[in-house]
Write an enzyme that holds these catalytic residues in place. Structure first.
Site, short mmCIF file in Angstrom:
data_model
loop_
_atom_site.label_atom_id
_atom_site.label_comp_id
_atom_site.label_asym_id
_atom_site.label_seq_id
_atom_site.Cartn_x
_atom_site.Cartn_y
_atom_site.Cartn_z
N HIS A 129 0.87 -1.20 0.00
CA HIS A 129 0.00 0.00 0.00
C HIS A 129 0.90 1.24 0.00
O HIS A 129 1.49 1.59 1.02
CB HIS A 129 -0.91 0.01 1.24
CG HIS A 129 -1.89 1.14 1.23
ND1 HIS A 129 -3.24 0.95 1.36
CD2 HIS A 129 -1.73 2.49 1.09
CE1 HIS A 129 -3.88 2.11 1.32
NE2 HIS A 129 -2.97 3.08 1.16
N HIS A 181 1.58 5.39 -1.75
CA HIS A 181 1.26 6.57 -2.57
C HIS A 181 2.57 7.18 -3.07
O HIS A 181 3.45 7.48 -2.25
CB HIS A 181 0.52 7.63 -1.75
CG HIS A 181 -0.76 7.13 -1.14
ND1 HIS A 181 -1.99 7.30 -1.74
CD2 HIS A 181 -1.00 6.43 0.01
CE1 HIS A 181 -2.94 6.76 -0.98
NE2 HIS A 181 -2.37 6.21 0.09
N LYS A 233 -9.31 -0.08 -5.99
CA LYS A 233 -9.37 0.57 -4.69
C LYS A 233 -10.73 1.21 -4.45
O LYS A 233 -11.22 1.99 -5.27
CB LYS A 233 -8.27 1.65 -4.62
CG LYS A 233 -8.18 2.40 -3.30
CD LYS A 233 -7.68 1.53 -2.16
CE LYS A 233 -7.82 2.20 -0.81
NZ LYS A 233 -6.71 3.06 -0.44
N HIS A 258 -10.50 1.24 1.61
CA HIS A 258 -10.31 2.26 2.65
C HIS A 258 -11.54 2.14 3.55
O HIS A 258 -12.63 2.57 3.19
CB HIS A 258 -10.19 3.67 2.07
CG HIS A 258 -9.92 4.70 3.14
ND1 HIS A 258 -8.70 5.32 3.28
CD2 HIS A 258 -10.70 5.16 4.15
CE1 HIS A 258 -8.76 6.14 4.34
NE2 HIS A 258 -9.96 6.06 4.87
N HIS A 295 -4.71 -0.63 5.72
CA HIS A 295 -4.26 0.16 6.88
C HIS A 295 -5.24 0.08 8.06
O HIS A 295 -5.80 1.09 8.47
CB HIS A 295 -3.96 1.61 6.50
CG HIS A 295 -4.96 2.31 5.62
ND1 HIS A 295 -6.30 2.33 5.89
CD2 HIS A 295 -4.80 3.02 4.47
CE1 HIS A 295 -6.92 3.02 4.95
NE2 HIS A 295 -6.02 3.44 4.09
N LEU A 302 -4.94 9.28 7.85
CA LEU A 302 -6.26 8.66 7.86
C LEU A 302 -6.14 7.20 7.45
O LEU A 302 -5.42 6.92 6.50
CB LEU A 302 -7.21 9.39 6.91
CG LEU A 302 -7.67 10.77 7.40
CD1 LEU A 302 -8.39 11.51 6.29
CD2 LEU A 302 -8.56 10.65 8.63
N ASP A 356 1.44 2.69 3.55
CA ASP A 356 0.61 3.89 3.33
C ASP A 356 1.45 5.15 3.38
O ASP A 356 0.97 6.21 3.79
CB ASP A 356 -0.55 3.96 4.34
CG ASP A 356 -1.65 4.91 3.87
OD1 ASP A 356 -1.67 5.27 2.69
OD2 ASP A 356 -2.49 5.31 4.71
#
Ligand code: DOR
Ligand code: ZN
Length: 344
Positions: free
Chosen positions: A13, A15, A99, A136, A174, A219, A247
């Site tokens: 996971h 970004h 996702k 999420h 997460h 988050l 994350d």
């Protein structure tokens, strides 16, 4: 144990953003990990196979020469993702998940799903071809307290979803609560979860006591200590349902240190060191390889890596910041001392 050698891990996971940011963040991950699941929450979102393949090439162009790193792409599910897109994704061989961002849940989630009923045919197609849904897991209703949003999501969304699509492969991303860890533990083998290093190391006091610490704001938000302990128990248990997902979510210093600061912890530069720290503190270093290197590929049906990395017990200080988009970015635990170091 002062040195540990592990099968090279993967980050399930991550970004990395786009454009000029890529060259500044991708090298950190490429140094520690062989593969990473790339989150599609760009603006506009990565909603089609064609967009994902173009984005994949931009990421590959940012991998330093000599590094062996493979981005595993994902699609961003919207109310309008057609089932045919799932076929295209599967046929590409480069898309490994879809996702689900509940609309409004987090960074660039405004194109996310407003009502899962709008996605029935697409979810059925994913269940049929075995493409995982990466979730999420937070509800977004204004009347639900932010600390309860994950637990409510389990009851209101995830449980009914799995009742309708019992064979759908789901990664609960997460996870941050004891409820989520218990849910995944009790679920069938098609349900797994990622756990971040920051949720293993911190609780909500680390964000709020003695002043607001924007670099610890992410988050789903950090929770109470008993939840952190439940996550440590899950991650270090050896249960193959739990695997590594940092994350890591880069935001520049000025957008974090702001009256309305962005959510995201930038942990890519020190990811494996942070996990080693957490597993060492739990007296469970021997469980790190399963969590970081084996459970993820096994869940995704991919081969485990052939390469290895070495971690040494050695004190070092996390840099205060790194260059980012003409300003700086503050890494997780900036200026603090870590006791593990990735070798080389
Ligand atoms: O803290 C977070 N940052 N959580 C998310 O869900 C998104 C991420 C981001 O993209 O910045
Ligand atoms: Zn994320």
């Amino acid at each position: 144990m002062d040195t540990i050698t592990l099968t090279k891990p993967d980050d399930w996971h991550l970004h990395v953003r786009d454009g000029a940011a890529l060259a500044q963040v991708v090298p950190f991950t490429a140094r520690q990990f062989r593969r990473a699941i790339i989150m599609p929450n760009l603006n506009p979102p990565v909603a089609t196979t064609e967009q994902a393949l173009a984005y994949r090439q931009r990421i590959i162009d940012a991998v330093p020469i000599g590094a062996e790193f493979e981005p595993l792409m994902t699609l961003y599910l919207t109310d309008n993702t057609p089932p045919e897109e799932i076929t295209r994704a599967q046929d590409s061989g480069q898309i490994f998940g879809v996702k689900l961002y509940p609309a409004g849940a987090t960074t660039n989630s405004q194109s996310g799903v407003t009502d899962l009923d709008k996605c029935t045919q697409t979810l059925a197609a994913m269940e049929r071809v075995g493409l995982p849904l990466l979730v999420h897991g937070e509800v977004t209703h204004a009347h639900i307290d932010i600390f309860d949003r994950e637990a409510v999501f389990i009851d209101e969304v995830l449980t009914p979803l799995l009742a309708r699509f019992p064979a759908l492969r789901v990664v609960f991303e997460h996870i941050t609560t004891a409820e989520a860890a218990a849910f995944v533990t009790a679920a069938p083998a098609n349900v797994g979860a990622t756990i971040t290093a920051h949720h293993l190391l911190l609780n909500r006091n680390d964000m709020l006591v003695g002043g607001v610490r924007p670099h610890n704001y992410c988050l789903p938000v950090l929770k109470r200590e008993r939840h952190r302990q439940a996550l440590v128990d899950a991650a270090t248990s050896g249960n193959p349902k739990f695997f590594l997902g940092t994350d890591s979510a880069p935001h520049s210093r000025s957008t974090k240190e702001h009256a309305c600061g962005c959510a995201g912890v930038f942990s890519a530069p020190t990811a494996m060191e942070l996990y080693a720290e957490a597993f060492d503190a739990a007296g469970r270093l021997e469980a790190l390889e399963g969590f970081a290197s084996n459970h993820g590929p096994d869940f995704y049906g991919l081969p485990r890596n052939q390469q290895s990395i070495r971690l040494e017990r050695r004190e070092w200080q996390v840099p205060a910041d790194y260059p980012y988009l003409g300003e700086t970015i503050v890494p997780f635990m900036a200026g603090q001392t870590l006791t593990w170091m990735v070798h080389g």
